[in-house]
Design an enzyme around this catalytic site. Structure first.
Site, mmCIF file in Angstrom:
data_model
loop_
_atom_site.group_PDB
_atom_site.id
_atom_site.type_symbol
_atom_site.label_atom_id
_atom_site.label_comp_id
_atom_site.label_asym_id
_atom_site.label_seq_id
_atom_site.Cartn_x
_atom_site.Cartn_y
_atom_site.Cartn_z
ATOM 1 N NE ARG A 182 -19.487 9.741 7.964
ATOM 2 C CZ ARG A 182 -19.705 11.010 7.169
ATOM 3 N NH1 ARG A 182 -18.892 11.736 6.906
ATOM 4 N NH2 ARG A 182 -21.179 11.266 6.919
ATOM 5 C CG HIS B 175 -13.265 14.733 6.007
ATOM 6 N ND1 HIS B 175 -13.960 14.512 4.772
ATOM 7 C CD2 HIS B 175 -13.223 15.903 6.468
ATOM 8 C CE1 HIS B 175 -14.238 15.683 4.508
ATOM 9 N NE2 HIS B 175 -14.049 16.483 5.565
ATOM 10 C CG ASP C 217 10.776 0.648 0.904
ATOM 11 O OD1 ASP C 217 11.165 1.855 0.648
ATOM 12 O OD2 ASP C 217 10.287 0.034 0.188
ATOM 13 N NE ARG D 195 -19.860 15.144 7.373
ATOM 14 C CZ ARG D 195 -19.170 16.521 7.172
ATOM 15 N NH1 ARG D 195 -19.203 17.235 8.230
ATOM 16 N NH2 ARG D 195 -18.255 16.691 6.151
ATOM 17 C CB THR E 21 3.811 3.523 -4.377
ATOM 18 O OG1 THR E 21 3.546 2.662 -3.518
ATOM 19 C CG2 THR E 21 4.394 3.109 -5.740
ATOM 20 C CB CYS F 200 7.436 2.374 0.582
ATOM 21 S SG CYS F 200 5.872 2.503 0.125
HETATM 22 C C1 RB5 Z 1 10.067 -1.509 -3.417
HETATM 23 O O1 RB5 Z 1 10.676 -1.804 -4.497
HETATM 24 C C2 RB5 Z 1 8.738 -0.942 -3.635
HETATM 25 O O2 RB5 Z 1 7.900 -2.138 -3.964
HETATM 26 C C3 RB5 Z 1 8.318 -0.403 -2.079
HETATM 27 O O3 RB5 Z 1 9.033 0.718 -1.993
HETATM 28 C C4 RB5 Z 1 7.047 0.114 -2.210
HETATM 29 O O4 RB5 Z 1 6.792 0.802 -3.280
HETATM 30 C C5 RB5 Z 1 5.846 -0.646 -2.189
HETATM 31 O O5 RB5 Z 1 4.428 -0.356 -2.143
#
Ligand code: RB5
Length: 148
Positions: free
Chosen positions: A136, A98, A8, A132, A67, A65
């Site tokens: 899973r 894993h 993004d 194993r 995070t 993105c």
């Molecule tokens: C965008 O602002 C942000 O929410 C997106 O990049 C991401 O971190 C969402 O998980």
């Protein structure tokens, strides 16, 4: 190996840095966008990349993105995708050993470019351990079929 890439607006710069690294390594990829800093909704890109991987048109996916969390949540809605949001080297290796992760989700706002490149290399180079862990994954595959 062929990689499907997506980001993004928060991940677009890191995606370019990852592409440069893949170029240096001679690894093929296709970039499914986004290509600018204009705000977009990460599920729109996550689902495109996830479907490409699930359909077998690409061996792995890499999503970026802010995070890595939103991309992973969205990608994991696609049957056959095992997306791992990763921010440290041990998790990058174990996501492959894993979990046989087939999509790596990185966070450009929480992970430096240098570390992200190391995580990408571990994701690409670490084999699945099987044994194993396969049992899973078979149970997760049943979840994809709605039968557990
Ligand atoms: C965008 O602002 C942000 O929410 C997106 O990049 C991401 O971190 C969402 O998980």
């Amino acid at each position: 190996m062929r990689i499907a890439l997506g980001a993004d607006h928060a991940g677009v710069v890191l995606k370019e840095q990852l592409k440069q690294h893949l170029d240096r390594r001679g690894i093929q990829y296709e970039d499914f966008g986004t290509h600018t800093s204009e705000s977009i909704d990460y599920p729109d890109v996550a689902t495109v990349v996830a479907r490409e991987v699930a359909a077998g048109r690409f061996d792995r996916g890499v999503l970026v993105c802010g995070t890595g969390i939103g991309m992973a949540i969205a990608a994991n809605k696609v049957a056959g995708v095992r997306a791992a949001p990763v921010g440290d080297e041990r998790s990058a290796a174990l996501s492959r050993e894993h979990n046989d992760a087939n999509v790596l989700a990185l966070g450009a706002r929480v992970t430096s470019a240098e570390l992200a490149i190391r995580l990408l290399d571990l994701f690409l180079d670490t084999p699945f351990a099987g044994g194993r862990h396969q049992r899973r994954l078979d149970k997760i595959a049943l979840l994809d079929q709605g039968s557990r």
